[in-house]
Design a protein around this motif. Sequence first.
Motif, PDB file in Angstrom:
ATOM      1  N   TYR A  63       9.861  36.847  -8.765  1.00 33.71           N
ATOM      2  CA  TYR A  63      10.432  38.192  -8.890  1.00 33.71           C
ATOM      3  C   TYR A  63      11.951  38.125  -8.786  1.00 33.71           C
ATOM      4  CZ  TYR A  63      11.014  43.220  -7.826  1.00 33.71           C
ATOM      5  OH  TYR A  63      11.390  44.544  -7.826  1.00 33.71           O
ATOM      6  N   GLN A  64      12.455  37.240  -7.932  1.00 33.46           N
ATOM      7  CA  GLN A  64      13.895  37.114  -7.710  1.00 33.46           C
ATOM      8  C   GLN A  64      14.568  36.120  -8.650  1.00 33.46           C
ATOM      9  OE1 GLN A  64      13.207  36.062  -3.534  1.00 33.46           O
ATOM     10  NE2 GLN A  64      14.451  37.812  -2.927  1.00 33.46           N
ATOM     11  N   HIS A  65      13.900  34.978  -8.919  1.00 28.85           N
ATOM     12  CA  HIS A  65      14.563  33.870  -9.617  1.00 28.85           C
ATOM     13  C   HIS A  65      13.943  33.500 -10.962  1.00 28.85           C
ATOM     14  CE1 HIS A  65      16.926  33.165  -6.012  1.00 28.85           C
ATOM     15  NE2 HIS A  65      15.812  33.136  -5.302  1.00 28.85           N
ATOM     16  N   GLY A  66      12.767  34.010 -11.262  1.00 28.53           N
ATOM     17  CA  GLY A  66      12.175  33.732 -12.554  1.00 28.53           C
ATOM     18  C   GLY A  66      11.347  32.458 -12.596  1.00 28.53           C
ATOM     19  N   LEU A  67      11.353  31.812 -13.772  1.00 29.64           N
ATOM     20  CA  LEU A  67      10.444  30.714 -14.086  1.00 29.64           C
ATOM     21  C   LEU A  67      10.561  29.524 -13.131  1.00 29.64           C
ATOM     22  CD1 LEU A  67       8.310  29.943 -16.214  1.00 29.64           C
ATOM     23  CD2 LEU A  67      10.149  28.887 -17.561  1.00 29.64           C
ATOM     24  N   SER A  68      11.747  29.283 -12.597  1.00 31.00           N
ATOM     25  CA  SER A  68      11.955  28.106 -11.753  1.00 31.00           C
ATOM     26  C   SER A  68      11.218  28.197 -10.415  1.00 31.00           C
ATOM     27  CB  SER A  68      13.446  27.883 -11.499  1.00 31.00           C
ATOM     28  OG  SER A  68      14.052  29.025 -10.918  1.00 31.00           O
ATOM     29  N   ALA A  69      10.630  29.335 -10.106  1.00 33.24           N
ATOM     30  CA  ALA A  69       9.823  29.441  -8.890  1.00 33.24           C
ATOM     31  C   ALA A  69       8.610  28.513  -8.938  1.00 33.24           C
ATOM     32  CB  ALA A  69       9.363  30.888  -8.683  1.00 33.24           C
ATOM     33  N   TRP A  70       8.280  28.007 -10.137  1.00 33.20           N
ATOM     34  CA  TRP A  70       7.156  27.065 -10.292  1.00 33.20           C
ATOM     35  C   TRP A  70       7.291  25.877  -9.355  1.00 33.20           C
ATOM     36  CZ3 TRP A  70       6.757  21.895 -11.420  1.00 33.20           C
ATOM     37  CH2 TRP A  70       5.498  21.414 -11.766  1.00 33.20           C
ATOM     38  N   GLY A 221      18.609  26.547  -9.694  1.00 34.59           N
ATOM     39  CA  GLY A 221      19.701  25.663  -9.304  1.00 34.59           C
ATOM     40  C   GLY A 221      19.199  24.365  -8.703  1.00 34.59           C
ATOM     41  N   SER A 222      19.972  23.299  -8.893  1.00 40.73           N
ATOM     42  CA  SER A 222      19.548  21.975  -8.444  1.00 40.73           C
ATOM     43  C   SER A 222      19.368  21.894  -6.936  1.00 40.73           C
ATOM     44  CB  SER A 222      20.563  20.926  -8.904  1.00 40.73           C
ATOM     45  OG  SER A 222      21.853  21.203  -8.367  1.00 40.73           O
ATOM     46  N   SER A 223      20.212  22.591  -6.186  1.00 36.79           N
ATOM     47  CA  SER A 223      20.125  22.530  -4.721  1.00 36.79           C
ATOM     48  C   SER A 223      18.786  23.052  -4.232  1.00 36.79           C
ATOM     49  CB  SER A 223      21.264  23.336  -4.091  1.00 36.79           C
ATOM     50  OG  SER A 223      21.132  23.365  -2.676  1.00 36.79           O
ATOM     51  N   ALA A 224      18.377  24.214  -4.721  1.00 39.53           N
ATOM     52  CA  ALA A 224      17.114  24.805  -4.285  1.00 39.53           C
ATOM     53  C   ALA A 224      15.923  23.963  -4.729  1.00 39.53           C
ATOM     54  CB  ALA A 224      16.991  26.225  -4.825  1.00 39.53           C
ATOM     55  N   ILE A 225      15.951  23.484  -5.972  1.00 42.77           N
ATOM     56  CA  ILE A 225      14.825  22.717  -6.506  1.00 42.77           C
ATOM     57  C   ILE A 225      14.688  21.383  -5.784  1.00 42.77           C
ATOM     58  CG2 ILE A 225      13.945  21.526  -8.551  1.00 42.77           C
ATOM     59  CD1 ILE A 225      15.149  23.812 -10.217  1.00 42.77           C
ATOM     60  N   ILE A 226      15.804  20.675  -5.602  1.00 42.64           N
ATOM     61  CA  ILE A 226      15.747  19.414  -4.855  1.00 42.64           C
ATOM     62  C   ILE A 226      15.263  19.666  -3.435  1.00 42.64           C
ATOM     63  CG2 ILE A 226      17.160  17.564  -3.855  1.00 42.64           C
ATOM     64  CD1 ILE A 226      18.893  17.701  -6.374  1.00 42.64           C
ATOM     65  N   GLY A 227      15.724  20.766  -2.848  1.00 45.32           N
ATOM     66  CA  GLY A 227      15.277  21.113  -1.503  1.00 45.32           C
ATOM     67  C   GLY A 227      13.776  21.317  -1.437  1.00 45.32           C
ATOM     68  N   TYR A 228      13.207  22.001  -2.428  1.00 42.54           N
ATOM     69  CA  TYR A 228      11.758  22.205  -2.452  1.00 42.54           C
ATOM     70  C   TYR A 228      11.025  20.880  -2.631  1.00 42.54           C
ATOM     71  CZ  TYR A 228      12.374  27.279  -2.850  1.00 42.54           C
ATOM     72  OH  TYR A 228      12.691  28.598  -2.610  1.00 42.54           O
ATOM     73  N   ILE A 229      11.510  20.033  -3.541  1.00 43.24           N
ATOM     74  CA  ILE A 229      10.847  18.755  -3.796  1.00 43.24           C
ATOM     75  C   ILE A 229      10.857  17.887  -2.542  1.00 43.24           C
ATOM     76  CG2 ILE A 229      11.008  16.595  -5.089  1.00 43.24           C
ATOM     77  CD1 ILE A 229      12.049  18.231  -7.468  1.00 43.24           C
ATOM     78  N   VAL A 230      12.027  17.760  -1.915  1.00 42.22           N
ATOM     79  CA  VAL A 230      12.148  16.894  -0.747  1.00 42.22           C
ATOM     80  C   VAL A 230      11.373  17.453   0.441  1.00 42.22           C
ATOM     81  CG1 VAL A 230      13.774  15.915   0.923  1.00 42.22           C
ATOM     82  CG2 VAL A 230      14.365  15.978  -1.496  1.00 42.22           C
ATOM     83  N   MET A 231      11.328  18.754   0.583  1.00 46.79           N
ATOM     84  CA  MET A 231      10.644  19.375   1.708  1.00 46.79           C
ATOM     85  C   MET A 231       9.135  19.457   1.482  1.00 46.79           C
ATOM     86  SD  MET A 231      11.213  23.171   3.373  1.00 46.79           S
ATOM     87  CE  MET A 231      10.715  24.056   1.884  1.00 46.79           C
ATOM     88  N   LEU A 232       8.707  19.822   0.266  1.00 50.32           N
ATOM     89  CA  LEU A 232       7.305  20.143   0.031  1.00 50.32           C
ATOM     90  C   LEU A 232       6.461  18.969  -0.434  1.00 50.32           C
ATOM     91  CD1 LEU A 232       7.753  23.645  -1.626  1.00 50.32           C
ATOM     92  CD2 LEU A 232       6.822  23.162   0.627  1.00 50.32           C
ATOM     93  N   VAL A 233       7.004  18.061  -1.234  1.00 48.16           N
ATOM     94  CA  VAL A 233       6.199  16.922  -1.674  1.00 48.16           C
ATOM     95  C   VAL A 233       5.668  16.128  -0.471  1.00 48.16           C
ATOM     96  CG1 VAL A 233       6.221  14.709  -2.889  1.00 48.16           C
ATOM     97  CG2 VAL A 233       7.228  16.728  -3.971  1.00 48.16           C
ATOM     98  N   LEU A 275       4.409  33.913 -13.511  1.00 44.31           N
ATOM     99  CA  LEU A 275       4.420  34.892 -14.606  1.00 44.31           C
ATOM    100  C   LEU A 275       4.161  36.301 -14.086  1.00 44.31           C
ATOM    101  CD1 LEU A 275       2.531  32.943 -17.432  1.00 44.31           C
ATOM    102  CD2 LEU A 275       5.002  33.327 -17.178  1.00 44.31           C
ATOM    103  N   ILE A 276       3.291  36.433 -13.102  1.00 44.60           N
ATOM    104  CA  ILE A 276       3.031  37.753 -12.525  1.00 44.60           C
ATOM    105  C   ILE A 276       4.295  38.299 -11.863  1.00 44.60           C
ATOM    106  CG2 ILE A 276       1.762  38.988 -10.718  1.00 44.60           C
ATOM    107  CD1 ILE A 276      -0.639  37.206 -11.322  1.00 44.60           C
ATOM    108  N   GLY A 277       5.026  37.445 -11.146  1.00 44.41           N
ATOM    109  CA  GLY A 277       6.260  37.883 -10.506  1.00 44.41           C
ATOM    110  C   GLY A 277       7.309  38.326 -11.513  1.00 44.41           C
ATOM    111  N   MET A 278       7.428  37.608 -12.619  1.00 46.56           N
ATOM    112  CA  MET A 278       8.395  37.970 -13.658  1.00 46.56           C
ATOM    113  C   MET A 278       8.020  39.301 -14.311  1.00 46.56           C
ATOM    114  SD  MET A 278       8.890  34.133 -15.272  1.00 46.56           S
ATOM    115  CE  MET A 278      10.104  34.617 -16.525  1.00 46.56           C
ATOM    116  N   CYS A 279       6.727  39.483 -14.571  1.00 49.40           N
ATOM    117  CA  CYS A 279       6.262  40.749 -15.149  1.00 49.40           C
ATOM    118  C   CYS A 279       6.490  41.906 -14.178  1.00 49.40           C
ATOM    119  CB  CYS A 279       4.779  40.654 -15.510  1.00 49.40           C
ATOM    120  SG  CYS A 279       4.412  39.570 -16.898  1.00 49.40           S
ATOM    121  N   ALA A 280       6.235  41.657 -12.894  1.00 45.74           N
ATOM    122  CA  ALA A 280       6.437  42.699 -11.888  1.00 45.74           C
ATOM    123  C   ALA A 280       7.897  43.132 -11.840  1.00 45.74           C
ATOM    124  CB  ALA A 280       5.980  42.196 -10.517  1.00 45.74           C
ATOM    125  N   TYR A 281       8.807  42.175 -11.958  1.00 46.42           N
ATOM    126  CA  TYR A 281      10.228  42.525 -11.921  1.00 46.42           C
ATOM    127  C   TYR A 281      10.620  43.354 -13.140  1.00 46.42           C
ATOM    128  CZ  TYR A 281      15.277  42.211 -11.698  1.00 46.42           C
ATOM    129  OH  TYR A 281      16.607  42.535 -11.644  1.00 46.42           O
TER     130      TYR A 281
END
Length: 461
Positions: A63-70, A221-233, A275-281
């Motif tokens: 809803y806030q950031h779009g497709l990259s929330a994946w 953004g790279s910072s958020a995505i790298i943060g998710y990968i390093v934290m969540l994987v 996709l649901i979040g993007m449609c909701a926004y």
Amino acid sequence: MLTFIIIYAVILVALGAFIGRRAKSASDFFVAGRNFNSGLLFTTLIAANLGAGSTVGVTALAYQHGLSAWWWIGSAGIGSMILAFIVGPRIWRISREHNFYTLSDYLDERYSKFFSGVISLMMSVGTLALFAGQLLGIAWILEVVANVPKTEGVIAGAIVTTLYFAAGGLLSSAIVNITEVAVILSGFIAALPYVWNYAGGFEAVHAAVSSESYFDFFGMGSSAIIGYIVMLVPSFFISPGLIGKVFAAKNERAIKIGTAMNGIVQLVFAVIPVLIGMCAYSCFPDLSRADLALPTAMKNMMPFYAASIALAAIFAAEVSTADTVLYMLAGSLVNDLYRRFINPNISDKKLLWSSRITSLICGIIGVFLALRLESIISALTIFYSLMSVSLSAPLIFGLFTKRASNFGAVLSAVLGVSLTVYMTFGGFGGGIVIAGVRLNASTCGIILSFIVMSLSLLKHR
């Protein structure tokens, strides 16, 4: 809709209580008799992983950031594949040989009682935050469906979850999870076409959102995505709750097939809440909080019968993960701390009942914590950061090299967590830039823990 959810909740509690009568020992409660086949392991893992973060939380991110929330669920799916083929089979063999119930049992054997105790205590704090996040997800659903205040919604979620889990632990939750997974997957798969059509398809969503980065797979953004990968994987192959479920497998084949199926479903499912979040926004851009995006979409963008099933799917997702969190708490507090440090001669029967009582107490504490947290993602970030920073390096090095030492494990965990806390609260919350890439606090903490653990190997050559 509220009536539909209430009936569903009653069914879950009744089913859990019925199955719970078969839990006669601590082994039944913690590892379900070590008899899970690949199908049962798959359902209990995917039910644990598709919770508040993967549904309400990811929809809010989209809803806030779009497709990259994946990348939130995608990172979890990658971690699950590592658990399936690398970490899971190896640690299962060790657990089978030594009759381990929890990950902390392994850490005690591999390193020391002190290290496992510190980790268990820290995990208990983080896990309470995770449980509170699941309760928040349930509360947002009930708020949208029936204007139930946040406090009452949190309490209702805690009651349902603690009652059926406390009855039989992993044995109860695994059977209940079969029902929950069926509801979760069918509800979300059915919801997407309705939501997509209501929003008018891709062109209408694109026209309603001015930012091109919203439709970029890396737009966050790279910072958020790298943060998710390093934290969540790492979180999804070192999690005490997930490894405890792997301990319940009957053989290595069940681990590889069941856990890999869970990872594949996560990678595919990740697209749906995004996709649901993007449609909701595109249709409701002025919601008071992003966490309301998913239940709002389910209630307003679908016909009544489909919305009822979809909302029940969200409810099932939050409850199914909440029971895994209670499983982790019971393991940490009763088996890893109480039995190991206070009452090592506790009988099997008393261990079982202590676990049930502890689950109920944790349910009450989770309610109070949930009422003080702002969002689901903030609650989950506390847990995943603590777990990844403290456990990743000691577990990986401990499984794959004999030179990993207790000194290195303790030092890597302490320094990693200390750096994470310092950066978070010491003015570096936005992270630091290295080689043009911004690294957040937990990423820096994990990197430091691996460096420290690597250097400690030199001392034991």
